[in-house]
Design a protein around this motif. Structure first.
Motif, PDB file in Angstrom:
ATOM      1  N   GLN A 133       0.858  -1.188   0.000  1.00 42.63           N
ATOM      2  CA  GLN A 133       0.000   0.000   0.000  1.00 42.63           C
ATOM      3  C   GLN A 133       0.892   1.236   0.000  1.00 42.63           C
ATOM      4  OE1 GLN A 133      -2.358  -0.661   3.497  1.00 42.63           O
ATOM      5  NE2 GLN A 133      -3.688  -2.136   2.502  1.00 42.63           N
ATOM      6  N   THR A 134       0.789   2.024  -1.043  1.00 42.17           N
ATOM      7  CA  THR A 134       1.613   3.212  -1.214  1.00 42.17           C
ATOM      8  C   THR A 134       0.735   4.452  -1.120  1.00 42.17           C
ATOM      9  OG1 THR A 134       3.088   1.986  -2.693  1.00 42.17           O
ATOM     10  CG2 THR A 134       3.256   4.392  -2.708  1.00 42.17           C
ATOM     11  N   GLN A 135       1.135   5.386  -0.267  1.00 43.27           N
ATOM     12  CA  GLN A 135       0.330   6.593  -0.064  1.00 43.27           C
ATOM     13  C   GLN A 135       1.178   7.843  -0.237  1.00 43.27           C
ATOM     14  OE1 GLN A 135      -2.558   6.481   3.017  1.00 43.27           O
ATOM     15  NE2 GLN A 135      -2.554   8.680   3.381  1.00 43.27           N
ATOM     16  N   PHE A 136       0.590   8.823  -0.908  1.00 45.59           N
ATOM     17  CA  PHE A 136       1.212  10.120  -1.116  1.00 45.59           C
ATOM     18  C   PHE A 136       0.325  11.173  -0.468  1.00 45.59           C
ATOM     19  CE2 PHE A 136       1.495  14.043  -3.607  1.00 45.59           C
ATOM     20  CZ  PHE A 136       2.851  14.305  -3.539  1.00 45.59           C
ATOM     21  N   ASP A 137       0.919  12.053   0.345  1.00 46.38           N
ATOM     22  CA  ASP A 137       0.161  13.075   1.060  1.00 46.38           C
ATOM     23  C   ASP A 137       0.776  14.443   0.818  1.00 46.38           C
ATOM     24  OD1 ASP A 137      -1.770  11.558   3.035  1.00 46.38           O
ATOM     25  OD2 ASP A 137       0.141  10.513   3.138  1.00 46.38           O
ATOM     26  N   LEU A 138      -0.088  15.430   0.750  1.00 47.92           N
ATOM     27  CA  LEU A 138       0.328  16.822   0.670  1.00 47.92           C
ATOM     28  C   LEU A 138      -0.591  17.618   1.586  1.00 47.92           C
ATOM     29  CD1 LEU A 138       2.315  18.738  -0.775  1.00 47.92           C
ATOM     30  CD2 LEU A 138       0.528  19.165  -2.468  1.00 47.92           C
ATOM     31  N   GLY A 139      -0.004  18.356   2.535  1.00 48.94           N
ATOM     32  CA  GLY A 139      -0.817  19.048   3.516  1.00 48.94           C
ATOM     33  C   GLY A 139      -0.339  20.451   3.808  1.00 48.94           C
ATOM     34  N   LEU A 140      -1.266  21.254   4.329  1.00 46.61           N
ATOM     35  CA  LEU A 140      -0.986  22.640   4.691  1.00 46.61           C
ATOM     36  C   LEU A 140      -1.639  22.934   6.028  1.00 46.61           C
ATOM     37  CD1 LEU A 140       0.069  25.501   3.939  1.00 46.61           C
ATOM     38  CD2 LEU A 140      -2.145  25.906   2.848  1.00 46.61           C
ATOM     39  N   ASP A 141      -0.838  23.454   6.981  1.00 47.88           N
ATOM     40  CA  ASP A 141      -1.333  23.870   8.289  1.00 47.88           C
ATOM     41  C   ASP A 141      -1.210  25.378   8.413  1.00 47.88           C
ATOM     42  OD1 ASP A 141      -1.659  21.180   8.925  1.00 47.88           O
ATOM     43  OD2 ASP A 141       0.347  21.024   9.784  1.00 47.88           O
ATOM     44  N   LEU A 153      -5.431  21.505   5.671  1.00 45.89           N
ATOM     45  CA  LEU A 153      -5.845  20.966   4.375  1.00 45.89           C
ATOM     46  C   LEU A 153      -4.948  19.785   4.023  1.00 45.89           C
ATOM     47  CD1 LEU A 153      -6.193  24.344   2.409  1.00 45.89           C
ATOM     48  CD2 LEU A 153      -8.019  23.076   3.553  1.00 45.89           C
ATOM     49  N   ASP A 154      -5.546  18.693   3.593  1.00 50.30           N
ATOM     50  CA  ASP A 154      -4.780  17.503   3.216  1.00 50.30           C
ATOM     51  C   ASP A 154      -5.334  16.913   1.924  1.00 50.30           C
ATOM     52  OD1 ASP A 154      -2.706  16.504   5.326  1.00 50.30           O
ATOM     53  OD2 ASP A 154      -4.397  17.231   6.508  1.00 50.30           O
ATOM     54  N   TRP A 155      -4.422  16.534   1.035  1.00 50.78           N
ATOM     55  CA  TRP A 155      -4.762  15.781  -0.165  1.00 50.78           C
ATOM     56  C   TRP A 155      -3.960  14.486  -0.138  1.00 50.78           C
ATOM     57  CZ3 TRP A 155      -1.818  13.787  -4.115  1.00 50.78           C
ATOM     58  CH2 TRP A 155      -2.519  13.300  -5.225  1.00 50.78           C
ATOM     59  N   TYR A 156      -4.608  13.380  -0.501  1.00 47.22           N
ATOM     60  CA  TYR A 156      -3.916  12.096  -0.442  1.00 47.22           C
ATOM     61  C   TYR A 156      -4.286  11.238  -1.640  1.00 47.22           C
ATOM     62  CZ  TYR A 156      -8.413  10.292   1.130  1.00 47.22           C
ATOM     63  OH  TYR A 156      -9.747   9.955   1.199  1.00 47.22           O
TER      64      TYR A 156
END
Length: 691
Positions: A133-141, A153-156
């Motif tokens: 299981q491979t996951q990519f995350d991009l987030g902003l606090d 905000l999170d995109w995955y």
């Protein structure tokens, strides 16, 4: 004896034994530069006995990086921005949850003409390996106004490759049919599934007064699921079953998982003329059909349409006015198994949670609301309860009140002397549906046609639920000290008080279905026990451990518990009301530090990151705050770098205090109980628990 079932005699004894093992190794490296740039790398190497000797071990990597841009020079003077952080993550995890010996094949018994015999129970696959299981995350606090307003905000994108499952094979390979001889399809890595979505969290403290505060937390989650690939035949699909052999779900490549599978209802047949002008319905078989004839005038098996002879129709076993009209999905002019299609997804388009916490003096009120939007539910229990085909089953009157009502087209028609048709309701040419717009079929005893899996049983499963309400009162400590009580809190709690939904069943929150042994069905209500409304009362009581007088000087801590009570007018450069400083320290050395000229007992931890001993101190603080809910905490950061300007030191001081506050909040401490201050001084962070 390892297996009692091997014994002989009259008792019937069954037994089972097995073994499984797993081992893991991992390493982690972290990097931090100037409280602005962070990086982490982790590698783990896992082994499981669930796989064959060739593929028992697999390695998995993960890495993450973040940039706290609020600590950059060009943002240090921005008083409106309390925190700004950009996050990136990529990682792999492994899944070995399939049970033991799935890579091999066991023996099964089978009766034969020569007596009891043995055969392979399935097909082996020694090449089966870990699912990745491979996951990519991009987030902003983002934090504003001293973090009274926080936005995350999170995109995955998560992709499961080499999914562990049984291979979907055609029946001619021997994997379907009679259970005494059918082979189990082999387990292996046969699929790829992808989940993509984003999450939004908004936290705010709209009100923060002396005796009243309000904290709110709103979260939204959006997810899209897709079955990317499935090894096997060209038309391979994942099939989910309801009761026994009912196919209720079909997951096709390119679509989402767990889609409900059946016929799409367009309405009901209004009369015989409507039937004759509709696609040929073959779900009743050949009753009422007209067949092609050969050169000799003899009927063949080829259906060419409906018969014009009304005596060939029967209200019990042929298509009839008031029956459900299914859509001809493939457009071939026929209604048959090939017209089954996707009739709804049980996966929600959006889920949300809304939490509000109110505090007034010693009272606290917490309200949690959650919900789901856009998911479908198959009301499987309604098949029997609304079929109107069996006098032994109770029927839900509210759901069949709009059933198709039949009436004669010409009531004056006489059937006297007709040997085959005796009444108007047996004459298909003289029957029509009064309420032609209904989508609920007629009463048809002994007729199972209208019980086919169809969109009739698919309902909107969206809901909004008042999940939890908790009201509590914490008694003032002054009233408890004489009884040697540290804390006393009473509370009342209500769970699942109210659910707003259009679903006709008991509970729209279904989840995974237990009717399918492989777990390929989701959102099917087969009589699931609903979530109960629960009322509870409780009491939290913490007894005191006695008092120890304060040390008279600043000598080193001697290991004994220390309690300090002191009234101060000012704490760490921030004017506050008169407060009582009270801390109980056990097995943690305490330091006496000067705070604005007053000697108070507080914890001093590192400048930025917590070392092991300091992390333990922070844990003790969290425990103290949980046991004493009427206390608050002041976090004071200070810095005096010789190379930094006064503005730089102020910014660094505030960042240090904020970092510790974030740790406390992550540990479950309410943000409204935490006050951060900062100033020029020794490089440190001081924490003071106050009442």
């Amino acid at each position: 004896m390892h297996n009692p079932s091997l014994g002989t005699g009259t008792p019937t004894i069954t037994g089972y034994f097995g073994s499984a093992s797993m081992a893991s190794f991992f390493t982690r490296e972290t990097y931090n530069y100037d409280d602005r740039y962070y990086a982490t790398y982790t590698y783990r190497y896992d082994g499981s006995s669930n796989f064959g000797p060739k593929n028992r071990w697999a390695g998995f990597h993960s890495m993450a990086a973040s940039w706290r841009f609020s600590n950059e020079k060009w943002l240090r003077e921005a008083t409106w921005l309390s925190n700004g952080k950009l996050r990136f993550g990529w990682g792999q995890t492994g899944n070995a949850n399939i049970g033991g010996y799935r890579w091999g094949v066991a023996l099964a018994t089978m009766a034969s003409g020569l007596g009891q015999s043995y055969r392979p129970a399935g097909l082996a696959n020694e090449s089966i390996k870990w699912e990745t299981q491979t996951q990519f995350d991009l987030g902003l606090d983002l934090g504003f106004l001293n973090n009274r307003l926080q936005l995350t905000l999170d995109w995955y994108r998560k992709e499961s490759k080499d999914m562990l499952m049984r291979m979907q094979l055609p029946s001619y390979l021997g994997t379907q049919g009679n259970g005494s001889s059918a082979l189990s399809a082999p387990w292996g890595n046969f699929g790829t599934m992808r989940n993509t979505g984003y999450e939004i969290q908004l936290r705010a403290m709209p009100v923060q007064k002396k005796n009243f505060s309000w904290e709110t937390d709103l979260q939204f989650s959006f997810n899209q699921n897709k079955l990317v690939a499935l090894q096997g035949t060209s038309n391979a699909a994942i099939i989910g079953y309801g009761q026994w052999t009912d196919v209720v779900a079909m997951s096709n490549v390119g679509g989402s998982m767990y889609n409900f599978y059946g016929y799409e209802v367009e309405g009901v047949y209004k009369d015989w003329n409507d039937i004759m002008n509709s696609p040929i319905n073959l779900l009743y078989g050949n009753v009422g059909m007209e067949f092609a004839k050969d050169a000799n005038g003899k009927e063949t098996d080829q259906v060419i349409g409906y018969s014009r002879d009304i005596t060939k129709y029967s209200k019990r076993n042929s298509v009839w006015p008031g029956d459900l009209k299914f859509k001809d999905v493939n457009g071939d002019g026929k209604i048959d198994e090939n017209d089954k299609t996707n009739i709804g997804s049980p996966l929600p388009k959006c889920t949300f949670g809304f939490t509000n916490t109110f505090r007034w003096k010693n009272f606290d009120l917490n309200i949690f609301i959650n919900g789901s939007i856009g998911n479908k539910v198959m009301n499987y229990t309604a098949i029997n309860l609304t079929s109107m085909s069996n006098t032994w089953f109770n029927q839900i009157n509210g759901d069949i009140a709009d059933r198709a009502q039949l009436a004669p087209i010409d009531p004056t028609v006489s059937y006297e002397g007709n040997e085959k048709i005796h009444n108007w309701y047996d004459d298909i040419s003289n029957v029509y549906v009064v309420n032609a717009d209904t989508k609920t079929p007629r009463v048809a005893e002994g007729n199972s046609y209208n019980s086919n899996i169809s969109s009739r049983y698919i309902e909107d499963g969206s809901y909004v639920r008042l999940k939890n309400i908790a009201l509590g009162y914490t008694f003032p400590k002054k009233r408890l000290q004489k009884a040697n009580i540290d804390n006393l809190r009473i509370y009342a709690n209500i769970q699942n008080l109210y659910t707003l939904t259009g679903y006709k069943g008991y509970d729209p929150e279904i989840g995974a279905s237990t009717t399918d042994a492989n777990g390929y069905v989701f959102g099917l209500d087969n009589g699931r026990y609903p979530s109960p409304t629960t009322f509870s009362l409780g009491l939290n009581l913490t007894l005191g451990g006695g008092r120890v007088k304060k040390a008279a000087d600043n000598s080193a801590y001697n290991g004994e518990p220390v309690v300090v009570e002191k009234v101060v007018e000012k704490i760490v450069e921030k004017p506050v009301e008169k407060i009582v400083v009270k801390e109980v320290v056990k097995e943690v050395p305490a330091q006496k530090t000067a705070v604005s000229g007053d000697q108070t007992l507080d914890f001093v931890i590192g400048q930025t990151d917590l070392r092991p001993g300091e992390a333990f101190k922070l844990g003790q603080i969290c425990e103290m705050l949980r046991e004493n809910p009427d206390t608050k905490v002041v976090v004071h950061g200070s810095a005096d770098s010789a190379t930094g300007s006064e503005a730089v030191n102020k910014r660094l001081s505030a960042a240090r205090a904020q970092n510790v506050k974030d740790m406390l909040v992550k540990a479950g401490i309410d943000a409204s109980r935490i006050t951060t201050t900062s100033g020029i001084g020794a490089d440190r962070v001081a924490i003071c628990v106050v009442k």
